[in-house]
Design an enzyme around this catalytic site. Structure first.
Site, PDB file in Angstrom:
ATOM      1  N   ARG A 171       0.867  -1.181   0.000  1.00 31.83           N
ATOM      2  CA  ARG A 171       0.000   0.000   0.000  1.00 31.83           C
ATOM      3  C   ARG A 171       0.898   1.224   0.000  1.00 31.83           C
ATOM      4  NH1 ARG A 171      -0.115   1.863   5.196  1.00 31.83           N
ATOM      5  NH2 ARG A 171       0.795   0.477   6.725  1.00 31.83           N
ATOM      6  N   ARG A 175      -2.851  10.741   0.034  1.00 30.85           N
ATOM      7  CA  ARG A 175      -3.736  11.608   0.815  1.00 30.85           C
ATOM      8  C   ARG A 175      -4.355  12.664  -0.080  1.00 30.85           C
ATOM      9  NH1 ARG A 175       0.474  12.883   5.420  1.00 30.85           N
ATOM     10  NH2 ARG A 175       0.554  10.850   6.425  1.00 30.85           N
ATOM     11  N   ARG A 248      19.974  -5.771   2.337  1.00 31.21           N
ATOM     12  CA  ARG A 248      20.533  -4.633   1.601  1.00 31.21           C
ATOM     13  C   ARG A 248      21.343  -3.829   2.605  1.00 31.21           C
ATOM     14  NH1 ARG A 248      21.558  -3.873  -3.371  1.00 31.21           N
ATOM     15  NH2 ARG A 248      20.833  -1.725  -3.549  1.00 31.21           N
ATOM     16  N   ARG A 279      19.090   9.581  -0.996  1.00 35.33           N
ATOM     17  CA  ARG A 279      18.647  10.797  -0.298  1.00 35.33           C
ATOM     18  C   ARG A 279      19.820  11.536   0.308  1.00 35.33           C
ATOM     19  NH1 ARG A 279      15.333   8.542   4.995  1.00 35.33           N
ATOM     20  NH2 ARG A 279      16.935   7.187   5.843  1.00 35.33           N
ATOM     21  N   GLU A 299      23.218   9.131   1.136  1.00 32.79           N
ATOM     22  CA  GLU A 299      22.953   7.720   1.473  1.00 32.79           C
ATOM     23  C   GLU A 299      22.956   6.884   0.194  1.00 32.79           C
ATOM     24  OE1 GLU A 299      19.204   5.889   3.590  1.00 32.79           O
ATOM     25  OE2 GLU A 299      20.110   7.413   4.882  1.00 32.79           O
ATOM     26  N   TYR A 347      12.461  -5.792   9.695  1.00 30.87           N
ATOM     27  CA  TYR A 347      12.776  -4.366   9.664  1.00 30.87           C
ATOM     28  C   TYR A 347      11.885  -3.682  10.697  1.00 30.87           C
ATOM     29  CZ  TYR A 347      13.547   0.409   8.502  1.00 30.87           C
ATOM     30  OH  TYR A 347      13.876   1.732   8.618  1.00 30.87           O
ATOM     31  N   ASP A 349      10.879  -0.332  13.106  1.00 30.21           N
ATOM     32  CA  ASP A 349      11.035   1.064  13.496  1.00 30.21           C
ATOM     33  C   ASP A 349      11.402   1.087  14.976  1.00 30.21           C
ATOM     34  OD1 ASP A 349      10.516   2.336  11.081  1.00 30.21           O
ATOM     35  OD2 ASP A 349       8.346   2.259  11.360  1.00 30.21           O
TER      36      ASP A 349
END
Length: 366
Positions: A171, A175, A248, A279, A299, A347, A349
């Site tokens: 997804r 917005r 990665r 970035r 990066e 992964y 957060d």
């Protein structure tokens, strides 16, 4: 001396576990192979700026308990993550919102934007997406995909979007409001003074040995404590018995710029395929800095090989099946607690790491 816990890794998971165990009167030894505490949330002060050494770390959560927990150790500022995308010099807001659609198509109402996206989705005529490219186009149409997803994603994963599985982009946040806030979470911010200050407080009064590789001294370290909390790579712990899990990796190029404002935003994503980095981070903007100079980090994603720092697990079918085999072995280890992103091949957060370690603490000290 016999410790109650040997904690392998001074990152967020290991440091919180050590803090909670120490609070309960347990004797802990924390080791880390790096020359600093904090793992990937480590921040280093350069030119009076707290530099996120291993990529941008923005704290966000909807969980009041986790928010209250971290606020014991630092004051958080009101930083809101609003990255921008640079596509060959054109600037777009992320996540995709009415500002993005206005810049792309000149539309001014949500209805016009929806119509434009639907037209593009229909003309692509994708009934069942077979890869990431088809999945993305079927969600947001061709313009957004071509300018803001394709190049960035192919750099990030080092593969053509046609070769990547569709589940990577299940997804995409779209917005139909003029809201540039990347996260929907209720709580968000950056710790004033950087993340290293939080880890310092967590490890206060606890023995820490840096530049210490668990695998170099494995047999003696295993004997040094009743239990081990292991936050390293799970496949390495079991000597790669079932093979090597894939990741990665990233390379960071950090430099001081002789200007007080290099790009006007903390994070700018470069979404074309030709720019080699994904970035640029300008660290001072995380804490609204007014220093005379600035520090930026480019990066660069790269293929992981042993010896590199593993960042993103490649959670495809092959690797997930291999991880399940390692998880079975881990479940049989009575003296070892496996935790954190590398030991669970996920992964995470930061708020998810904290949630998982607090759960482990609850079970361990019930």
């Amino acid at each position: 001396m016999l410790y109650d816990y040997l904690i392998v890794g001074a990152g967020l998971f290991g440091s919180i576990f050590a803090y909670e165990a120490n609070k309960r009167g347990k004797k802990c030894l924390v080791i880390d192979k790096r020359d600093h505490i904090g793992g990937n949330v480590y921040t280093e002060n350069i030119e009076g700026i707290n530099v996120h050494k291993y990529g941008a770390h923005i704290f966000h959560t909807n969980n009041q308990e986790i928010w209250n927990y971290v606020n014991q150790f630092a004051e958080f500022n009101r930083y809101t993550n609003s990255p921008v995308a640079n596509y060959y010099g054109e600037i777009y807001n992320l996540p995709f919102n009415m500002n993005t659609f206005n810049k792309l198509w000149g539309v001014t109402t949500p209805e016009e934007a929806k119509q434009k996206i639907n037209e593009q989705k229909e003309s692509a005529n994708i009934s069942v997406p077979n890869n990431l490219e088809e999945q993305a186009i079927s969600l947001v149409g061709t313009d957004i995909y071509e300018k803001l997803i394709k190049g960035y994603t192919e750099k990030q994963w080092g593969r053509s979007a046609k070769e990547l599985p569709s589940f990577i982009i299940k997804r995409l946040p779209v917005r139909f409001t003029y809201d540039n806030n990347y996260f929907n979470d209720r709580f968000q911010g950056i710790p004033v003074g950087g993340y290293t200050g939080i880890i310092d407080k967590l490890l206060e009064g606890i023995e820490v040995q840096l530049n210490t590789d668990f695998f170099t001294h494995r047999s003696e370290l295993m004997k040094s404590a009743n239990k081990i909390v292991y936050t390293g790579m799970i496949d390495q712990y079991f000597d790669y018995e079932y093979g090597t899990l894939e990741y990665r990796s990233l390379e960071f190029k950090t430099r001081v710029e002789d200007t007080d404002n290099y790009q006007g935003n903390a994070v700018v994503n470069y979404t074309d395929r030709e720019t080699p980095y994904t970035r640029i981070i300008e660290h001072k903007h995380f804490e609204f800095g007014t220093q005379e100079k600035t520090v930026i980090t480019e990066e660069y994603p790269k293929e992981w090989k042993q010896g590199d720092e593993p960042y993103y697990p490649i959670n495809d079918e092959k690797n997930n099946l291999m991880y399940k085999k390692y998880k079975k072995l881990a479940d049989q280890e009575t003296r070892v607690i496996f935790g954190g992103r590398l030991a669970t091949y996920k992964y995470y957060d930061m708020h998810q790491v904290i949630g998982s370690v607090l759960q482990v603490v609850k079970q361990e000290f019930q």
